[in-house]
Design a protein around this motif. Structure first.
Motif, short mmCIF file in Angstrom:
data_model
loop_
_atom_site.label_atom_id
_atom_site.label_comp_id
_atom_site.label_asym_id
_atom_site.label_seq_id
_atom_site.Cartn_x
_atom_site.Cartn_y
_atom_site.Cartn_z
N THR A 17 0.80 -1.23 0.00
CA THR A 17 0.00 0.00 0.00
C THR A 17 0.83 1.28 0.00
O THR A 17 0.27 2.37 0.06
CB THR A 17 -0.95 0.01 1.22
N THR A 66 3.01 4.50 -1.21
CA THR A 66 2.92 5.40 -2.36
C THR A 66 3.82 4.87 -3.46
O THR A 66 4.97 4.53 -3.21
CB THR A 66 3.34 6.82 -1.96
N TRP A 119 -1.01 1.20 -5.23
CA TRP A 119 -1.10 2.60 -5.67
C TRP A 119 -1.08 2.68 -7.19
O TRP A 119 -1.92 3.35 -7.79
CB TRP A 119 0.06 3.40 -5.08
N ARG A 169 -5.08 3.21 -7.63
CA ARG A 169 -5.22 4.67 -7.72
C ARG A 169 -4.66 5.21 -9.02
O ARG A 169 -5.25 6.07 -9.67
CB ARG A 169 -4.52 5.35 -6.55
N TYR A 206 -9.79 6.16 -5.12
CA TYR A 206 -8.95 7.25 -4.63
C TYR A 206 -8.01 6.77 -3.53
O TYR A 206 -6.86 7.19 -3.44
CB TYR A 206 -9.82 8.39 -4.11
N SER A 207 -8.51 5.90 -2.68
CA SER A 207 -7.73 5.46 -1.54
C SER A 207 -7.99 3.98 -1.25
O SER A 207 -9.00 3.43 -1.67
CB SER A 207 -8.12 6.31 -0.32
N PHE A 208 -7.08 3.37 -0.52
CA PHE A 208 -7.18 1.95 -0.19
C PHE A 208 -6.38 1.71 1.07
O PHE A 208 -5.54 2.52 1.46
CB PHE A 208 -6.63 1.09 -1.32
N GLY A 209 -6.64 0.60 1.72
CA GLY A 209 -5.89 0.24 2.90
C GLY A 209 -5.85 -1.27 3.06
O GLY A 209 -6.75 -1.98 2.60
N THR A 254 -11.73 3.33 -0.75
CA THR A 254 -12.45 4.57 -0.48
C THR A 254 -12.64 5.33 -1.79
O THR A 254 -11.73 5.41 -2.60
CB THR A 254 -11.67 5.45 0.51
N ARG A 255 -13.82 5.88 -1.96
CA ARG A 255 -14.18 6.63 -3.17
C ARG A 255 -13.80 5.83 -4.42
O ARG A 255 -13.02 6.27 -5.26
CB ARG A 255 -13.55 8.01 -3.16
N CYS A 256 -14.39 4.67 -4.48
CA CYS A 256 -14.10 3.72 -5.55
C CYS A 256 -15.02 3.97 -6.74
O CYS A 256 -16.23 3.83 -6.63
CB CYS A 256 -14.26 2.30 -5.02
#
Length: 84
Positions: free
Chosen positions: A21, A23, A28, A32, A38-41, A56-58
């Motif tokens: 995960t 950058t 990424w 992304r 937009y985001s992931f974890g 997140t914000r997929c």
């Protein structure tokens, strides 16, 4: 049933989660970077013994999940062929 932070698998899982995960890391670039989310974890949940993945914000869930599965399969194949 979980496992503690002294379990032999905990540290390698944490390192793998951070590497995946990071950058410009694999998630990424392929999630992304391609505009799927937009985001992931990726978190190691020691209390229940699971890895938790979050988007997140997929904007394209099927493609994002396809990329994750591809990355994990690639890693698995690599680990299966790497001498121990």
């Amino acid at each position: 049933v979980g496992f503690s932070r002294i379990h032999e698998d905990w540290a390698p899982l944490e390192v793998a989660a951070q590497a995946l995960t990071a950058t410009e890391g694999p998630f990424w670039r392929r999630i992304r970077g391609k505009g799927y989310a937009y985001s992931f974890g990726l978190s190691v949940r020691t209390n229940c013994g699971i890895l938790e993945f979050e988007l997140t914000r997929c904007g394209d869930l099927p493609q994002a999940l396809s990329e994750v599965i591809s990355i994990i399969r690639h890693m698995d194949a690599y680990l299966q062929t790497t001498p121990k």
